[in-house]
Motif scaffolding. Structure first.
Motif, short mmCIF file in Angstrom:
data_model
loop_
_atom_site.label_atom_id
_atom_site.label_comp_id
_atom_site.label_asym_id
_atom_site.label_seq_id
_atom_site.Cartn_x
_atom_site.Cartn_y
_atom_site.Cartn_z
N TYR A 49 0.85 -1.18 0.00
CA TYR A 49 0.00 0.00 0.00
C TYR A 49 0.89 1.24 0.00
O TYR A 49 2.05 1.19 0.42
N SER A 50 0.30 2.32 -0.47
CA SER A 50 1.07 3.55 -0.63
C SER A 50 0.21 4.75 -0.24
O SER A 50 -0.93 4.87 -0.68
N ILE A 51 0.80 5.62 0.57
CA ILE A 51 0.07 6.83 0.97
C ILE A 51 0.54 8.05 0.20
O ILE A 51 0.01 9.14 0.40
N GLY A 52 1.54 7.87 -0.68
CA GLY A 52 2.02 9.00 -1.47
C GLY A 52 3.14 8.57 -2.41
O GLY A 52 3.60 7.42 -2.36
N ILE A 53 3.57 9.50 -3.23
CA ILE A 53 4.63 9.21 -4.19
C ILE A 53 5.86 8.68 -3.47
O ILE A 53 6.30 9.26 -2.47
N ASP A 54 6.37 7.57 -3.97
CA ASP A 54 7.58 6.93 -3.44
C ASP A 54 7.43 6.47 -1.99
O ASP A 54 8.43 6.16 -1.34
N GLN A 55 6.21 6.40 -1.49
CA GLN A 55 5.96 5.92 -0.12
C GLN A 55 5.21 4.60 -0.22
O GLN A 55 3.99 4.59 -0.40
N ILE A 56 5.95 3.51 -0.09
CA ILE A 56 5.40 2.17 -0.27
C ILE A 56 5.63 1.35 0.98
O ILE A 56 6.73 1.36 1.54
N SER A 57 4.61 0.65 1.40
CA SER A 57 4.75 -0.29 2.51
C SER A 57 4.42 -1.69 2.02
O SER A 57 3.45 -1.87 1.27
N SER A 58 5.21 -2.65 2.43
CA SER A 58 5.01 -4.04 2.03
C SER A 58 4.41 -4.82 3.18
O SER A 58 4.87 -4.70 4.32
N GLU A 59 3.39 -5.59 2.86
CA GLU A 59 2.73 -6.38 3.89
C GLU A 59 3.27 -7.81 3.95
O GLU A 59 3.22 -8.44 4.99
N VAL A 60 3.75 -8.29 2.83
CA VAL A 60 4.19 -9.69 2.77
C VAL A 60 5.51 -9.75 2.03
O VAL A 60 5.59 -9.31 0.89
N PRO A 61 6.57 -10.30 2.63
CA PRO A 61 7.85 -10.40 1.92
C PRO A 61 7.76 -11.40 0.78
O PRO A 61 7.20 -12.46 0.93
N GLN A 62 8.26 -11.03 -0.38
CA GLN A 62 8.17 -11.89 -1.55
C GLN A 62 9.06 -11.32 -2.64
O GLN A 62 9.75 -10.34 -2.42
N ASN A 63 8.99 -11.92 -3.81
CA ASN A 63 9.84 -11.43 -4.90
C ASN A 63 9.16 -10.34 -5.71
O ASN A 63 9.60 -10.04 -6.82
N LEU A 64 8.10 -9.76 -5.21
CA LEU A 64 7.42 -8.67 -5.88
C LEU A 64 7.82 -7.34 -5.25
O LEU A 64 8.20 -7.30 -4.07
N SER A 65 7.72 -6.28 -6.02
CA SER A 65 7.97 -4.94 -5.51
C SER A 65 6.93 -4.00 -6.10
O SER A 65 6.26 -4.34 -7.07
N ALA A 66 6.79 -2.84 -5.50
CA ALA A 66 5.84 -1.85 -5.98
C ALA A 66 6.50 -0.50 -6.03
O ALA A 66 7.43 -0.21 -5.26
N SER A 67 6.01 0.33 -6.95
CA SER A 67 6.52 1.69 -7.04
C SER A 67 5.37 2.62 -7.34
O SER A 67 4.34 2.22 -7.90
N ARG A 68 5.55 3.86 -6.96
CA ARG A 68 4.53 4.89 -7.21
C ARG A 68 5.26 6.12 -7.73
O ARG A 68 5.57 7.04 -6.96
N PRO A 69 5.52 6.15 -9.03
CA PRO A 69 6.29 7.26 -9.60
C PRO A 69 5.49 8.56 -9.73
O PRO A 69 6.07 9.63 -9.78
N GLN A 70 4.18 8.43 -9.79
CA GLN A 70 3.30 9.60 -9.88
C GLN A 70 2.16 9.45 -8.89
O GLN A 70 1.88 8.33 -8.42
N ASP A 71 1.47 10.53 -8.61
CA ASP A 71 0.44 10.54 -7.58
C ASP A 71 -0.63 9.48 -7.81
O ASP A 71 -1.11 8.85 -6.86
N ARG A 72 -1.01 9.28 -9.07
CA ARG A 72 -2.13 8.38 -9.35
C ARG A 72 -1.71 7.17 -10.15
O ARG A 72 -2.51 6.57 -10.87
#
Lengths: 113, 112
Positions: A49-72
């Motif tokens: 989940y993400s509350i803002g640009i470049d602010q990502i929290s991971s709930e489950v460790p795994q080989n996936l990643s997430a990014s939020r380069p823009q607001d939406r």
């Protein structure tokens, strides 16, 4: 009104290949964004989940990643897919003021072979 | 940590019959509760939600749910089921940071 898009709708990838799933939201600013996975016959699992640009929290460790380069825009990635990554991936958004309803996108079905 | 239990994995009802889907939650504070519906291959659509106030909440498609704090339940009901209601239904509770915890889902089948 707000809309949420996901693409692609369906994806078939070989084991070990990279992954990029995209989610975009229209009609709102500064949303909270979420990635869920729904494996066959199982419930929904929150991945990131993400509350803002470049602010990502991971709930489950795994080989996936997430990014939020823009607001939406919220992107789910992997450098090397595993068979166990197969599933239905759902993106959701909510407002940012405390407890708010989450609204879901149409989902991406990923099959790793 | 919060949890949600949907005791019925599958339910089959005849078209026109009444429906009740069960949901029990565990959460230490006042819960924010949701019901979502998912048609095959689709995303989740919000049916209704409970944040506070009247414990009987009305949703879309003729659904309603009743929050019962004493029973830690938030059961979904519909007086007369239509064939188009066949889908999977998820109950969820929102915890700290607006994180949703989902139940395992109930798959509803409707007999003609």
């Amino acid at each position: 009104s707000q809309t949420i898009h996901q693409w692609p709708a369906t994806l078939v990838q070989p084991v070990g290949s990279p992954l990029s799933l995209e989610c975009t939201v229209e009609g709102t600013s500064n949303p909270n964004l979420y990635w869920y996975r729904q494996a066959a016959g199982r419930g929904l699992q929150l991945l990131f989940y993400s509350i803002g640009i470049d602010q990502i929290s991971s709930e489950v460790p795994q080989n996936l990643s997430a990014s939020r380069p823009q607001d939406r825009q919220f992107i789910l990635s992997s450098k090397k897919l595993l068979l166990s990554d197969s599933g239905f991936y759902l993106c959701a958004w909510s407002g940012y003021r405390g407890q708010e309803t989450q609204y879901f996108g149409p989902g991406t079905r990923l099959l790793v072979l | 940590a919060q949890s949600v239990t949907q005791p019925d994995i599958h339910i089959t009802v005849s078209e026109g019959a009444s429906l009740e889907l069960r949901c029990n939650y565990s959460y230490g504070a006042t819960p924010y509760l949701f019901w979502y519906v998912q048609s095959p291959g689709q995303g989740l659509q919000l049916l209704l939600k409970y944040f506070s106030g009247d414990t009987l909440v009305q949703g879309i498609k003729g659904f309603e749910a009743e929050f019962k704090r004493s029973q830690s339940s938030f059961n979904l009901r519909k007086p007369s089921v239509h064939w188009s209601d066949a889908a999977e239904y998820f109950c969820a509770v929102a915890g700290a940071g607006n994180m949703l915890t989902f139940g395992g889902g109930t798959r509803l089948m409707v007999k003609p």
